[in-house]
Design a protein around this motif. Structure first.
Motif, mmCIF file in Angstrom:
data_model
loop_
_atom_site.group_PDB
_atom_site.id
_atom_site.type_symbol
_atom_site.label_atom_id
_atom_site.label_comp_id
_atom_site.label_asym_id
_atom_site.label_seq_id
_atom_site.Cartn_x
_atom_site.Cartn_y
_atom_site.Cartn_z
ATOM 1 N N UNK A 31 1.140 -1.449 0.253
ATOM 2 C CA UNK A 31 0.028 0.316 0.260
ATOM 3 C C UNK A 31 1.056 1.505 -0.017
ATOM 4 N N UNK A 32 0.696 2.065 -1.054
ATOM 5 C CA UNK A 32 1.339 3.030 -1.035
ATOM 6 C C UNK A 32 0.613 4.543 -0.831
ATOM 7 N N UNK A 33 0.993 5.523 0.170
ATOM 8 C CA UNK A 33 0.339 6.602 0.483
ATOM 9 C C UNK A 33 1.744 7.842 -0.243
ATOM 10 N N UNK A 76 4.828 5.206 2.163
ATOM 11 C CA UNK A 76 4.731 6.339 2.790
ATOM 12 C C UNK A 76 5.268 7.390 2.819
ATOM 13 N N UNK A 77 5.533 8.638 1.354
ATOM 14 C CA UNK A 77 6.490 9.216 1.094
ATOM 15 C C UNK A 77 5.917 10.075 -0.022
ATOM 16 N N UNK A 83 5.557 -4.853 -7.401
ATOM 17 C CA UNK A 83 4.689 -6.041 -6.538
ATOM 18 C C UNK A 83 3.357 -5.675 -6.915
ATOM 19 N N UNK A 84 2.109 -6.391 -6.480
ATOM 20 C CA UNK A 84 0.658 -6.112 -7.361
ATOM 21 C C UNK A 84 0.782 -4.424 -5.566
ATOM 22 N N UNK A 85 0.278 -3.730 -6.109
ATOM 23 C CA UNK A 85 0.163 -2.564 -4.769
ATOM 24 C C UNK A 85 -1.421 -1.856 -5.304
ATOM 25 N N UNK A 86 -1.546 -1.153 -4.143
ATOM 26 C CA UNK A 86 -2.235 -0.156 -3.978
ATOM 27 C C UNK A 86 -2.335 0.932 -3.892
ATOM 28 N N UNK A 87 -2.619 2.271 -4.694
ATOM 29 C CA UNK A 87 -1.627 3.493 -4.247
ATOM 30 C C UNK A 87 -2.797 4.655 -3.832
ATOM 31 N N UNK A 88 -2.631 4.474 -2.861
ATOM 32 C CA UNK A 88 -3.382 6.852 -2.469
ATOM 33 C C UNK A 88 -2.380 8.151 -2.541
#
Length: 307
Positions: free
Chosen positions: A10-12, A102-103, A189-194
């Motif tokens: 999970x990317x923020x 996160x960044x 990677x599989x990811x979800x980016x918010x």
């Protein structure tokens, strides 16, 4: 892709001061997740106030990784960061927990989430360009970069000599624009980016208040202490927003008021570039950082991806 990967990263992401850190803490507490830092300047020990680094007390109940890993004298290495961040992700996933990347450093986020190989380097060419940088300054080299790769020049601050030198080095080594060396995005990677963002006027106001708070918290004193640790010789850390302005103040080039105001202006310019980078990626799902249901909406997106 290795067989060890157990779920998405999970990317923020998003611009400075939009609320990424607060959201990451809320998500981590709800999900039992751990944070992997993707802010290039929070990699440096001692760059605390000026990078709005969460204090040990603020992050006490949420494990944080790839934070405070370099001395201020060390030049940044995205390739080394990639190695450390992916090792942290693997460790988190091996324990059945969710990694939160996160960044606001777009290249660092890409280096983790995508199949991303870095062009090589030539020590002699790098040394020649760095000597030229020292002799004529970054503005001259930035104009040269603009002539050969206007897209790269638009995404690199005119004062960021380190990145300008790297772009010119890659162009000379490969015979192609620096931007062409960035690969098409293929997920590692599989990811979800918010993405977290705010209305421009509100974000500009928040930046001004953040800089006020940094000054009140002792940014000038922190910078003075870091000078004793070699900050001036750090090609990357000395260019960090806030610190470079305070260094100029300490050198007598700016008054303290001018250093403060220039930090606000430079941060706002940097935010525009961050937006430009992240908004180009259609995979980022954008949320309003001021929305009262921000955490709930982000949780729904993440849980949907995890199921």
């Amino acid at each position: 892709m290795t067989g060890q990967i157990t779920g998405p990263v999970v990317a923020i992401v998003g611009p400075t001061a939009a609320g990424k850190s607060a959201l990451s803490l809320a998500l981590a507490r709800e999900l039992g997740a751990e944070v992997v830092n993707a802010d290039s300047m929070q990699l440096y020990r001692g760059l605390d106030i000026g990078t709005a680094k969460l204090t040990p007390a603020e992050r006490a109940d949420v494990p944080h990784h790839v934070l405070d890993i370099w001395e201020v004298t060390e030049p940044a290495s995205v390739a080394e960061y990639q190695r450390l961040a992916r090792a942290a992700v693997a460790d988190i996933q091996s324990r059945g927990r969710v990694p939160l990347l996160v960044g606001g450093s777009g290249l660092y986020v890409r280096a983790v989430l995508e199949r991303f190989e870095f062009p090589g380097t030539d020590p002699q060419l790098r040394a020649r360009l760095e000597e030229e940088l020292a002799a004529v300054g970054p503005a001259v080299l930035h104009e040269r970069l603009r002539a050969v790769d206007p897209v790269a020049a638009a995404n690199i601050l005119p004062g960021n000599g380190r990145r300008i030198v790297r772009a010119l080095e890659v162009i000379e080594l490969t015979g192609r624009p620096f931007t062409a060396s960035l690969p098409a995005p293929i997920p590692y990677y599989p990811s979800v980016q918010i993405g977290v963002d705010l209305d421009t006027a509100l974000l500009d106001e928040r930046i001004a208040k953040r800089v006020d708070a940094m000054w009140a918290a002792g940014l000038v004193e922190e910078t003075r202490a870091l000078v004793d640790c070699g900050l001036r010789s750090g090609r990357t850390a000395s260019r960090a927003l806030g610190y470079q302005q305070v260094l100029r103040m300490l050198d007598g080039e700016l008054t303290e008021e001018q250093a403060h105001d220039e930090t606000v202006r430079a941060t706002r310019r940097f935010v525009r570039r961050q937006r430009s980078w992240f908004r180009r990626d259609p995979r980022v799902q954008w949320l309003d950082g001021a929305a009262p249901d921000l955490v709930e909406t982000a949780l729904r997106l993440v849980r949907s991806a995890l199921e």
